[in-house]
Design a protein around this motif. Structure first.
Motif, PDB file in Angstrom:
ATOM      1  N   LEU A  36      51.025  67.177 153.031  1.00 36.94           N
ATOM      2  CA  LEU A  36      52.064  66.932 152.028  1.00 36.94           C
ATOM      3  C   LEU A  36      52.584  65.494 152.055  1.00 36.94           C
ATOM      4  O   LEU A  36      53.161  65.035 151.079  1.00 36.94           O
ATOM      5  CB  LEU A  36      53.215  67.915 152.216  1.00 36.94           C
ATOM      6  N   SER A  37      52.391  64.779 153.141  1.00 38.07           N
ATOM      7  CA  SER A  37      52.877  63.401 153.228  1.00 38.07           C
ATOM      8  C   SER A  37      51.863  62.390 152.687  1.00 38.07           C
ATOM      9  O   SER A  37      52.110  61.187 152.739  1.00 38.07           O
ATOM     10  CB  SER A  37      53.232  63.055 154.671  1.00 38.07           C
ATOM     11  N   ALA A  38      50.749  62.859 152.186  1.00 40.49           N
ATOM     12  CA  ALA A  38      49.738  61.954 151.621  1.00 40.49           C
ATOM     13  C   ALA A  38      50.331  61.211 150.426  1.00 40.49           C
ATOM     14  O   ALA A  38      51.178  61.749 149.709  1.00 40.49           O
ATOM     15  CB  ALA A  38      48.510  62.755 151.190  1.00 40.49           C
ATOM     16  N   PRO A  39      49.898  59.991 150.186  1.00 41.83           N
ATOM     17  CA  PRO A  39      50.434  59.237 149.053  1.00 41.83           C
ATOM     18  C   PRO A  39      50.140  59.935 147.734  1.00 41.83           C
ATOM     19  O   PRO A  39      49.090  60.553 147.571  1.00 41.83           O
ATOM     20  CB  PRO A  39      49.701  57.900 149.113  1.00 41.83           C
ATOM     21  N   LYS A  40      51.079  59.827 146.834  1.00 39.79           N
ATOM     22  CA  LYS A  40      50.936  60.438 145.512  1.00 39.79           C
ATOM     23  C   LYS A  40      50.335  59.416 144.543  1.00 39.79           C
ATOM     24  O   LYS A  40      50.507  58.220 144.697  1.00 39.79           O
ATOM     25  CB  LYS A  40      52.297  60.888 144.976  1.00 39.79           C
ATOM     26  N   LEU A  41      49.611  59.909 143.543  1.00 33.16           N
ATOM     27  CA  LEU A  41      49.080  59.030 142.501  1.00 33.16           C
ATOM     28  C   LEU A  41      50.230  58.550 141.627  1.00 33.16           C
ATOM     29  O   LEU A  41      51.210  59.269 141.421  1.00 33.16           O
ATOM     30  CB  LEU A  41      48.078  59.784 141.636  1.00 33.16           C
ATOM     31  N   PRO A  42      50.129  57.342 141.095  1.00 32.57           N
ATOM     32  CA  PRO A  42      51.162  56.850 140.187  1.00 32.57           C
ATOM     33  C   PRO A  42      51.278  57.759 138.964  1.00 32.57           C
ATOM     34  O   PRO A  42      50.308  58.407 138.566  1.00 32.57           O
ATOM     35  CB  PRO A  42      50.671  55.462 139.778  1.00 32.57           C
ATOM     36  N   GLU A  43      52.451  57.788 138.384  1.00 35.17           N
ATOM     37  CA  GLU A  43      52.692  58.641 137.222  1.00 35.17           C
ATOM     38  C   GLU A  43      51.729  58.289 136.097  1.00 35.17           C
ATOM     39  O   GLU A  43      51.455  57.125 135.819  1.00 35.17           O
ATOM     40  CB  GLU A  43      54.130  58.457 136.739  1.00 35.17           C
ATOM     41  N   GLU A  89      47.436  61.249 137.120  1.00 31.49           N
ATOM     42  CA  GLU A  89      47.094  62.516 137.737  1.00 31.49           C
ATOM     43  C   GLU A  89      45.695  63.010 137.355  1.00 31.49           C
ATOM     44  O   GLU A  89      45.042  63.694 138.114  1.00 31.49           O
ATOM     45  CB  GLU A  89      48.118  63.600 137.394  1.00 31.49           C
TER      46      GLU A  89
END
Length: 93
Positions: free
Chosen positions: A64-71, A74
């Motif tokens: 869950l702490s993995a980096p998220k893709l920019p808005e 997706e």
């Protein structure tokens, strides 16, 4: 890495070893060609001594702490339109 001293040289020039360590340069001392000790400043030693390790994460917390893709990005990896597939019914009887 700092300077490397033989044990004999470190004994003969101990004040230079201490002064360099106080400047923040770890001083490595070897005995018979093998690393024996590292001389650090008292400040650096205290910093290392009181450093608190990060608590270990569970596998779920790690994922869950993995980096998220920019808005808006997706669907970058969604290639379903590029490789269309048809579904078929399977009789499991």
């Amino acid at each position: 890495m700092g300077k490397v001293w033989t044990l004999q040289d470190a004994k003969n020039r101990f004040s230079a070893v201490v002064e360099a360590a106080q400047r923040g340069e770890p001083q490595h001392v070897t005995k018979r060609g093998v690393d024996a000790v590292v001389v650090l400043s008292a400040e650096e030693y205290e910093r290392l001594l009181h450093r608190t390790p990060k608590p270990k994460k569970t596998f779920i917390e790690h994922i869950l702490s993995a980096p998220k893709l920019p808005e808006g990005m997706e669907d970058v990896f969604d290639d379903r339109d590029q490789y269309p597939s048809e579904y078929r019914d399977i009789d499991l009887d």
